[in-house]
Design a protein around this motif. Sequence first.
Motif, PDB file in Angstrom:
ATOM      1  N   GLN A 113     -19.040 -42.199  91.474  1.00 53.99           N
ATOM      2  CA  GLN A 113     -18.619 -42.342  92.867  1.00 53.99           C
ATOM      3  C   GLN A 113     -18.989 -43.718  93.399  1.00 53.99           C
ATOM      4  OE1 GLN A 113     -20.295 -39.047  95.075  1.00 53.99           O
ATOM      5  NE2 GLN A 113     -18.499 -37.793  94.737  1.00 53.99           N
ATOM      6  N   ALA A 114     -20.194 -44.161  93.111  1.00 50.65           N
ATOM      7  CA  ALA A 114     -20.655 -45.460  93.607  1.00 50.65           C
ATOM      8  C   ALA A 114     -19.813 -46.602  93.058  1.00 50.65           C
ATOM      9  CB  ALA A 114     -22.126 -45.664  93.275  1.00 50.65           C
ATOM     10  N   ALA A 115     -19.506 -46.553  91.767  1.00 50.85           N
ATOM     11  CA  ALA A 115     -18.718 -47.618  91.133  1.00 50.85           C
ATOM     12  C   ALA A 115     -17.283 -47.615  91.666  1.00 50.85           C
ATOM     13  CB  ALA A 115     -18.734 -47.467  89.625  1.00 50.85           C
ATOM     14  N   PHE A 116     -16.691 -46.445  91.813  1.00 50.28           N
ATOM     15  CA  PHE A 116     -15.328 -46.344  92.339  1.00 50.28           C
ATOM     16  C   PHE A 116     -15.281 -46.873  93.770  1.00 50.28           C
ATOM     17  CE2 PHE A 116     -11.722 -44.235  94.333  1.00 50.28           C
ATOM     18  CZ  PHE A 116     -10.741 -44.238  93.358  1.00 50.28           C
ATOM     19  N   ALA A 117     -16.242 -46.447  94.575  1.00 52.28           N
ATOM     20  CA  ALA A 117     -16.300 -46.885  95.971  1.00 52.28           C
ATOM     21  C   ALA A 117     -16.428 -48.404  96.058  1.00 52.28           C
ATOM     22  CB  ALA A 117     -17.463 -46.201  96.685  1.00 52.28           C
ATOM     23  N   ALA A 118     -17.300 -48.966  95.251  1.00 52.30           N
ATOM     24  CA  ALA A 118     -17.500 -50.422  95.277  1.00 52.30           C
ATOM     25  C   ALA A 118     -16.253 -51.153  94.779  1.00 52.30           C
ATOM     26  CB  ALA A 118     -18.706 -50.798  94.422  1.00 52.30           C
ATOM     27  N   ARG A 119     -15.666 -50.683  93.688  1.00 55.12           N
ATOM     28  CA  ARG A 119     -14.510 -51.369  93.103  1.00 55.12           C
ATOM     29  C   ARG A 119     -13.315 -51.406  94.045  1.00 55.12           C
ATOM     30  NH1 ARG A 119     -11.350 -49.990  87.414  1.00 55.12           N
ATOM     31  NH2 ARG A 119     -10.270 -51.968  87.317  1.00 55.12           N
TER      32      ARG A 119
ATOM     33  N   LEU B 295      -8.365 -56.929  95.351  1.00 49.99           N
ATOM     34  CA  LEU B 295      -9.525 -56.807  96.237  1.00 49.99           C
ATOM     35  C   LEU B 295     -10.675 -57.723  95.852  1.00 49.99           C
ATOM     36  CD1 LEU B 295      -9.585 -52.920  96.655  1.00 49.99           C
ATOM     37  CD2 LEU B 295      -8.815 -54.602  98.337  1.00 49.99           C
ATOM     38  N   ASP B 296     -10.621 -58.304  94.671  1.00 49.54           N
ATOM     39  CA  ASP B 296     -11.697 -59.167  94.186  1.00 49.54           C
ATOM     40  C   ASP B 296     -11.626 -60.531  94.877  1.00 49.54           C
ATOM     41  OD1 ASP B 296     -13.613 -60.598  92.813  1.00 49.54           O
ATOM     42  OD2 ASP B 296     -12.739 -60.262  90.834  1.00 49.54           O
TER      43      ASP B 296
END
Length: 108
Positions: A57-63, A103-104
């Motif tokens: 969840q954290a990685a998806f949210a950040a990405r 988004l990067d």
Amino acid sequence: MIAQALADTDWAAQDSLSDEEIARRVVADPDAAPILSDAETAAALVRTVRHRLGLSQAAFAARFHIPAGTLRDWEQSRKKPDTTAMAFLRVIAREPDMVARALDPVTR
């Protein structure tokens, strides 16, 4: 086989069923898929996309620049993504790398 089942169905009887009767029959039928609320359907989409990408969840949210708490609420059906968020999730589902690149800040 399908054509025969359709031909054998009493469509007038089916059309006369109330929503409550349909719901009771679905619950009683072990082969029927459960009827999901809009929030549950959205939660399934979010989880499926995230799992397919192999992200926490954290990685998806950040990405994808989604607040982690919002993502958690969507996945647990506490909140339903609005129309814009659902569109964003569908784009992520189809083109996750393109969305991540867009988004990067380094690649802009």
